[in-house]
Scaffold this active site. Sequence first.
Site, mmCIF file in Angstrom:
data_model
loop_
_atom_site.group_PDB
_atom_site.id
_atom_site.type_symbol
_atom_site.label_atom_id
_atom_site.label_comp_id
_atom_site.label_asym_id
_atom_site.label_seq_id
_atom_site.Cartn_x
_atom_site.Cartn_y
_atom_site.Cartn_z
ATOM 1 N N CYS A 113 2.519 -3.642 4.061
ATOM 2 C CA CYS A 113 1.963 -2.539 4.224
ATOM 3 C C CYS A 113 2.427 -1.950 5.564
ATOM 4 C CB CYS A 113 0.412 -2.647 4.337
ATOM 5 S SG CYS A 113 -0.173 -3.861 6.005
ATOM 6 N N GLY A 114 1.829 -1.064 6.358
ATOM 7 C CA GLY A 114 2.495 -0.416 7.500
ATOM 8 C C GLY A 114 3.070 -1.479 8.380
ATOM 9 N N THR A 115 2.059 -2.501 8.915
ATOM 10 C CA THR A 115 2.344 -3.463 9.573
ATOM 11 C C THR A 115 2.398 -5.214 8.996
ATOM 12 O OG1 THR A 115 -0.051 -3.890 10.113
ATOM 13 C CG2 THR A 115 0.951 -2.496 11.658
ATOM 14 N N ASP B 86 0.880 -1.149 0.002
ATOM 15 C CA ASP B 86 -0.043 0.074 0.070
ATOM 16 C C ASP B 86 0.951 1.279 -0.238
ATOM 17 O OD1 ASP B 86 0.927 0.182 2.705
ATOM 18 O OD2 ASP B 86 -0.983 0.313 3.589
ATOM 19 N N HIS C 49 6.278 -25.774 7.533
ATOM 20 C CA HIS C 49 4.992 -26.511 8.233
ATOM 21 C C HIS C 49 3.599 -26.185 7.527
ATOM 22 C CE1 HIS C 49 6.949 -27.382 12.373
ATOM 23 N NE2 HIS C 49 7.838 -27.845 11.249
ATOM 24 N N ASN C 50 3.565 -24.729 6.931
ATOM 25 C CA ASN C 50 2.272 -24.381 6.605
ATOM 26 C C ASN C 50 2.345 -24.130 5.225
ATOM 27 O OD1 ASN C 50 3.169 -22.307 9.511
ATOM 28 N ND2 ASN C 50 1.568 -23.783 9.625
ATOM 29 N N HIS D 114 2.160 -32.334 7.889
ATOM 30 C CA HIS D 114 1.806 -30.989 7.647
ATOM 31 C C HIS D 114 0.974 -31.196 6.597
ATOM 32 C CE1 HIS D 114 4.800 -30.005 10.545
ATOM 33 N NE2 HIS D 114 5.764 -30.305 9.962
HETATM 34 C C1 RB5 Z 1 -2.189 2.412 6.838
HETATM 35 O O1 RB5 Z 1 -2.397 3.620 7.604
HETATM 36 C C2 RB5 Z 1 -2.228 1.265 7.541
HETATM 37 O O2 RB5 Z 1 -3.193 0.839 8.302
HETATM 38 C C3 RB5 Z 1 -1.782 0.024 6.776
HETATM 39 O O3 RB5 Z 1 -0.461 0.330 6.151
HETATM 40 C C4 RB5 Z 1 -1.419 -1.215 7.462
HETATM 41 O O4 RB5 Z 1 -0.745 -1.039 8.665
HETATM 42 C C5 RB5 Z 1 -2.515 -2.043 7.709
HETATM 43 O O5 RB5 Z 1 -2.582 -3.141 8.559
#
Ligand code: RB5
Length: 143
Positions: A65-67, A8, A98-99, A133
Amino acid sequence: MKLAIGSDHVGFELKPVIIEYLEELGHEVTDFGPYSSERTDYPIYGKKVAEEVAAGNFDCGILICGTGVGISISANKVKSIRAVVCSEPYSARLSKEHNNTNILAFGSRVVGSELAKMIVKEWLDAKFEGGRHSKRIEMLNRI
Ligand code: RB5
């Protein structure tokens, strides 16, 4: 291997670093966007990459993405996708052994570029162990 990659806007800056690293390792990478840092929504790219992998057009996928959380949840909604979100190499390796994960996700706000590369390498080098598995993957497929 043929890899599909997507992010993203938050993962946008880390993505070219990972693409370059994958190419150095000899992989062929297709970028499914976004192509600018303009604010966007992770489900668009999680879905795109997941559908390409599920269709057999690519061996596996990488999402940022961010996380890594939102984009991996999006990918996991596509049938036959097993996406893992990792912030360290041990889980990345085991998720393949395993997955049999077919998509790796991580967060650009969580891991730096060098740790991200280490996670990617560990994941790509690992092989599904099959055996006990396999039955569990079949169980996942039936959910
Ligand atoms: C965007 O602000 C953030 O929510 C996205 O990058 C991500 O971390 C979502 O899981």
